[in-house]
Design an enzyme around this catalytic site. Structure first.
Site, PDB file in Angstrom:
ATOM      1  N   LYS A   1      26.123   2.455  37.002  1.00  0.00           N
ATOM      2  CA  LYS A   1      25.155   2.524  38.266  1.00  0.00           C
ATOM      3  C   LYS A   1      25.928   1.051  39.362  1.00  0.00           C
ATOM      4  O   LYS A   1      26.087   0.456  38.728  1.00  0.00           O
ATOM      5  CB  LYS A   1      24.146   0.996  37.046  1.00  0.00           C
ATOM      6  CG  LYS A   1      22.937   1.503  35.750  1.00  0.00           C
ATOM      7  CD  LYS A   1      22.265   0.632  35.615  1.00  0.00           C
ATOM      8  CE  LYS A   1      23.218  -0.016  34.222  1.00  0.00           C
ATOM      9  NZ  LYS A   1      22.906  -1.037  33.590  1.00  0.00           N
TER      10      LYS A   1
ATOM     11  N   MET B   1      26.095 -10.647  41.399  1.00  0.00           N
ATOM     12  CA  MET B   1      25.406  -9.042  42.227  1.00  0.00           C
ATOM     13  C   MET B   1      24.370 -10.416  43.663  1.00  0.00           C
ATOM     14  O   MET B   1      23.154  -9.975  43.461  1.00  0.00           O
ATOM     15  CB  MET B   1      24.328  -8.727  41.666  1.00  0.00           C
ATOM     16  CG  MET B   1      25.383  -8.135  40.181  1.00  0.00           C
ATOM     17  SD  MET B   1      23.595  -7.346  38.517  1.00  0.00           S
ATOM     18  CE  MET B   1      23.512  -8.753  37.914  1.00  0.00           C
TER      19      MET B   1
ATOM     20  N   ASP C   1      30.539   2.220  32.398  1.00  0.00           N
ATOM     21  CA  ASP C   1      29.922   2.093  33.632  1.00  0.00           C
ATOM     22  C   ASP C   1      30.607   2.413  34.798  1.00  0.00           C
ATOM     23  O   ASP C   1      31.974   2.457  34.377  1.00  0.00           O
ATOM     24  CB  ASP C   1      29.846   0.581  33.232  1.00  0.00           C
ATOM     25  CG  ASP C   1      28.250   0.604  33.024  1.00  0.00           C
ATOM     26  OD1 ASP C   1      27.557   1.207  32.220  1.00  0.00           O
ATOM     27  OD2 ASP C   1      27.841  -0.938  32.512  1.00  0.00           O
TER      28      ASP C   1
HETATM   29  N1  SAH Z   1      29.539  -8.026  32.598  1.00  0.00           N
HETATM   30  C1  SAH Z   1      30.059  -8.311  33.991  1.00  0.00           C
HETATM   31  C2  SAH Z   1      29.464  -8.705  35.645  1.00  0.00           C
HETATM   32  C3  SAH Z   1      28.501  -7.346  35.712  1.00  0.00           C
HETATM   33  S1  SAH Z   1      26.858  -7.299  36.993  1.00  0.00           S
HETATM   34  C4  SAH Z   1      31.287  -9.773  33.873  1.00  0.00           C
HETATM   35  O1  SAH Z   1      31.105 -10.078  33.193  1.00  0.00           O
HETATM   36  O2  SAH Z   1      31.644 -10.053  35.317  1.00  0.00           O
HETATM   37  C5  SAH Z   1      27.482  -7.304  38.330  1.00  0.00           C
HETATM   38  C6  SAH Z   1      28.567  -8.049  39.054  1.00  0.00           C
HETATM   39  O3  SAH Z   1      29.875  -9.002  38.429  1.00  0.00           O
HETATM   40  C7  SAH Z   1      28.749  -7.261  40.136  1.00  0.00           C
HETATM   41  O4  SAH Z   1      27.902  -7.463  41.703  1.00  0.00           O
HETATM   42  C8  SAH Z   1      30.017  -8.546  40.632  1.00  0.00           C
HETATM   43  O5  SAH Z   1      29.164  -9.478  41.544  1.00  0.00           O
HETATM   44  C9  SAH Z   1      30.328  -9.186  40.206  1.00  0.00           C
HETATM   45  N2  SAH Z   1      32.168  -8.797  39.414  1.00  0.00           N
HETATM   46  C10 SAH Z   1      32.384  -7.298  38.589  1.00  0.00           C
HETATM   47  N3  SAH Z   1      33.173  -7.453  38.620  1.00  0.00           N
HETATM   48  C11 SAH Z   1      34.069  -8.056  39.861  1.00  0.00           C
HETATM   49  C12 SAH Z   1      34.881  -8.105  40.567  1.00  0.00           C
HETATM   50  N4  SAH Z   1      36.618  -7.484  40.023  1.00  0.00           N
HETATM   51  N5  SAH Z   1      35.187  -8.538  41.599  1.00  0.00           N
HETATM   52  C13 SAH Z   1      34.308  -9.806  42.107  1.00  0.00           C
HETATM   53  N6  SAH Z   1      32.820  -9.472  41.346  1.00  0.00           N
HETATM   54  C14 SAH Z   1      33.217  -8.584  40.146  1.00  0.00           C
END
Ligand code: SAH
Length: 271
Positions: A77, A191, A55
């Site tokens: 995405k 998000m 991803d």
């Molecule tokens: N499965 C992922 C989330 C995916 S949705 C998890 O468990 O973290 C994508 C969202 O995750 C982004 O829009 C943001 O809000 C958050 N996100 C993912 N990685 C991040 C990071 N390193 N720092 C801050 N927000 C993050």
């Protein structure tokens, strides 16, 4: 029965391609960014993989664990730019597995926390394709630890809520605002950058005081990490003033007030 007929009777069946046993899918959570947050199981799966579908949120440092001669397919995405629609990703995984290829499906954070891993696992189960799941550190945990925000605290928050700020329709975020506005709770919104003004407005309209401590954690656990804190009412203006970009999390609750105190003594090796 003539000899010829007899021979035909015992003849082996015509040669047909043996059915290929389906490959296996391993859903792997890569954690929030810092490659040191990969689990041992994740590293083992990556090292052994011949094919990896990954991803947008999976960084180069994590992909270094994949063997050089393995096939990498980017199915990333981003909010406005879908390289492959979710249905096509599922379709691709199923087709590859059916053709006998085992693969790793690599996602940011944890697969089952806003990672659509549930949809993928359901589809694989329906199609009779074997799969296993490697949990990852979700970004809320990464942000908490690396920015110095305890997600729960006996004096400040006894409940932790992870919510999505993704738009449901053009201008509506379908969230249970009253539940999110409860006291003594930490709310982490994934998000939510684009909908931050709606989030801030609705939480206040449902009773959460505008001076509730709140923060944005951008690129949590990565070298570019930034934590911008203020109040719930100020947060949309702060996001704009600091040009906060995805990926970022919104953290709301009194635990955020502890951040400067905890961060002062924090020495993270990766940052
Ligand atoms: N499965 C992922 C989330 C995916 S949705 C998890 O468990 O973290 C994508 C969202 O995750 C982004 O829009 C943001 O809000 C958050 N996100 C993912 N990685 C991040 C990071 N390193 N720092 C801050 N927000 C993050």
């Amino acid at each position: 029965m003539s000899f010829v007929e007899h021979a035909r009777w015992f003849a082996p069946p015509p040669v047909m391609a043996a059915p290929v046993p389906p490959g296996r899918v391993t859903l792997v959570g890569a954690g929030p960014g810092d490659p040191e947050l990969l689990t041992l199981r994740a590293v083992k799966a990556l090292r052994g993989a011949r094919l990896v579908l990954y991803d947008h949120l999976v960084g180069k440092e994590v992909l270094q664990y994949v063997a050089e001669d393995a096939d990498l397919i980017y199915v990333g995405k981003q909010a406005a730019h879908h390289t492959l629609a979710q249905e096509s990703i599922i379709d691709l995984m199923v087709r590859l597995a059916r053709s006998g290829r085992s693969l790793v499906r690599l996602k940011g954070g944890d697969c089952f926390v806003f990672g659509r891993g549930g949809e993928e696992a359901l589809a694989l189960a329906e199609q009779g394709i074997a799969y296993d799941i490697v949990p990852g550190i979700t970004s809320a945990q990464g942000a908490g630890a690396y920015a110095g925000i305890p997600l729960t605290h006996r004096d400040h928050a006894g409940t932790l809520v992870l919510a999505t700020g993704h738009l449901c329709s053009r201008d509506e975020v379908a969230l249970d605002w009253a539940a999110l506005a409860r006291p003594r709770q930490t709310v982490v919104i994934y998000m939510g950058l684009a909908t931050l003004p709606i989030i801030s407005r609705e939480l206040q309209a449902h009773g959460l005081p505008g001076d509730t401590p709140a923060a944005l954690v951008e690129q949590a656990t990565l070298p570019g990490q930034r934590c911008i804190s203020g109040t719930l009412a100020e947060l949309p203006a702060l996001a704009a003033a600091h040009a906060v970009r995805a990926p970022a999390l919104i953290v709301i609750g009194h635990v955020v007030a502890l951040q400067p105190h905890i961060y002062r003594g924090l020495r993270m090796p990766a940052l």
